[in-house]
Design an enzyme around this catalytic site. Structure first.
Site, PDB file in Angstrom:
ATOM      1  N   LYS A  54      10.818   0.554  -3.612  1.00 19.34           N
ATOM      2  CA  LYS A  54      11.324   1.889  -3.262  1.00 19.34           C
ATOM      3  C   LYS A  54      10.157   2.826  -2.922  1.00 19.34           C
ATOM      4  CE  LYS A  54      15.461   1.235  -6.003  1.00 19.34           C
ATOM      5  NZ  LYS A  54      16.040   1.147  -7.335  1.00 19.34           N
ATOM      6  N   GLN A  98      16.092   3.930 -12.938  1.00 18.86           N
ATOM      7  CA  GLN A  98      16.268   2.499 -12.674  1.00 18.86           C
ATOM      8  C   GLN A  98      17.033   1.844 -13.836  1.00 18.86           C
ATOM      9  OE1 GLN A  98      15.353   1.067  -9.791  1.00 18.86           O
ATOM     10  NE2 GLN A  98      16.138  -0.912 -10.443  1.00 18.86           N
ATOM     11  N   ASP A 123      21.759   8.014  -6.488  1.00 18.46           N
ATOM     12  CA  ASP A 123      22.457   6.761  -6.806  1.00 18.46           C
ATOM     13  C   ASP A 123      23.978   6.940  -6.693  1.00 18.46           C
ATOM     14  OD1 ASP A 123      21.148   4.367  -7.384  1.00 18.46           O
ATOM     15  OD2 ASP A 123      20.492   5.070  -9.357  1.00 18.46           O
TER      16      ASP A 123
HETATM   17  N1  GUN Z   1      19.350  -1.592 -10.707  1.00 17.84           N
HETATM   18  C1  GUN Z   1      19.938  -2.483  -9.867  1.00 17.84           C
HETATM   19  N2  GUN Z   1      20.588  -1.849  -8.874  1.00 17.84           N
HETATM   20  C2  GUN Z   1      20.425  -0.540  -9.077  1.00 17.84           C
HETATM   21  C3  GUN Z   1      20.861   0.631  -8.382  1.00 17.84           C
HETATM   22  O1  GUN Z   1      21.538   0.591  -7.346  1.00 17.84           O
HETATM   23  N3  GUN Z   1      20.444   1.808  -8.916  1.00 17.84           N
HETATM   24  C4  GUN Z   1      19.695   1.885 -10.039  1.00 17.84           C
HETATM   25  N4  GUN Z   1      19.380   3.095 -10.506  1.00 17.84           N
HETATM   26  N5  GUN Z   1      19.278   0.834 -10.711  1.00 17.84           N
HETATM   27  C5  GUN Z   1      19.637  -0.368 -10.223  1.00 17.84           C
END
Ligand code: GUN
Length: 287
Positions: A54, A98, A123
């Site tokens: 990211k 996360q 998210d």
């Molecule tokens: N962990 C796996 N997929 C995701 C997601 O889409 N968002 C977040 N915050 N954590 C994740």
């Protein structure tokens, strides 16, 4: 018949380029880059890879980003205090915690996610954004389902009037997928672990979205000839072997279009996160 392969990379590159142009337009208009903060708690190795990805993608797209690494011993109050600080930070337009959280704080996941300013909730997990999605208002929506919709559009696959079946009812994929497909006028059925005669339902799908977390569970006999099959699953079945929730080799022989794993929708998630950061920045800066 052999299915058209929907390669995630190709679509992801296109969506990232769109986000980069939008980020530049924001910089030109307001003099600031869109900004993302990612909080990662503990040292889950998979999370570390995702977070690095990211951060790297933000740099490619001229989006400002901060990674806040907190120890596995961080308390719920410490995490929430950090979120509140980011809620007030002018440079930050998007906040992502996360997941999964370490065991010690995973019981507070809802409370932690609810402390994010909904306008910065890139998210789309905050209850306010979930509610807006359900009632059809403009909202920040979860990245993976959003990526599936954008990919269907970009591939020229018609959603309106299609019979769509979603296998899996998670908050991250299945439920938002239901609402996004329904908003686009598909007739949607959601299946899950208690569904009786799953194959009879999945065989009706023009668009089949699978996010159940079971390796290669959807086999060719469960798919209608010519259907579009989107596989959201990522399962590690050997040290170097990743597979989806769909038996790709078998299903590709009868589907009209199919996403591979790896190399499918997984690649779209980060691209959609970038789009959500840009959307959030635009909303905040234009107020
Ligand atoms: N962990 C796996 N997929 C995701 C997601 O889409 N968002 C977040 N915050 N954590 C994740």
């Amino acid at each position: 018949m052999s299915a058209k392969i929907l390669a995630g990379k190709e679509f992801a590159e296109r969506f990232k380029l769109e986000a980069k142009c939008d980020a530049q337009a924001i910089k030109d208009k307001y003099g600031v880059e869109p900004g993302l903060a990612v909080i990662v708690v503990g040292d889950d190795p998979a999370s570390a890879v995702y977070v690095r990805n990211k951060h790297r993608t933000c740099a490619e797209l001229n989006i400002y980003s901060e990674v806040i690494a907190m120890p596995a011993t961080a308390t719920k109050d410490e995490i929430v205090a950090k979120i509140r600080e980011l809620n007030a930070a002018e440079k930050i337009h998007g906040i992502l915690v996360q997941l999964p959280l370490p065991k010690a704080v995973s019981g507070y996941e809802a409370e932690i996610l609810e402390s994010i300013d909904p306008r910065k909730d890139v998210d789309g997990f905050h209850p306010l954004n979930v509610g807006k999605l359900v009632s059809g208002e403009a909202a920040l929506v979860p990245c993976t389902p959003l990526g599936c919709i954008k990919m269907l559009d970009a591939a020229g696959i018609c959603i309106d009037g299609a019979r769509a079946v979603v296998v899996g009812r998670s908050n991250i994929v299945g439920k938002p997928m239901l609402h996004l497909l329904m908003q686009r006028h598909a007739t949607v059925t959601v299946c899950h672990s208690h569904t009786k005669d799953l194959a009879a339902v999945t065989r009706q799908a023009d668009i089949l979205v699978v996010a159940i977390g079971r390796p290669q569970m959807i086999t060719a006999d469960m798919v209608k000839v010519g259907a579009t099959v989107i596989d959201v699953g990522i399962n590690r079945i050997a040290e170097k072997k990743l597979v989806g929730d769909v038996d790709f080799d078998g299903v590709a022989k009868i589907a009209g279009a199919i996403t591979p794993v790896p190399g499918g929708v997984g690649l779209l998630t980060v691209a959609m996160l970038m789009k959500n950061v840009v959307t959030a920045a635009k909303m905040q800066l234009s107020q």
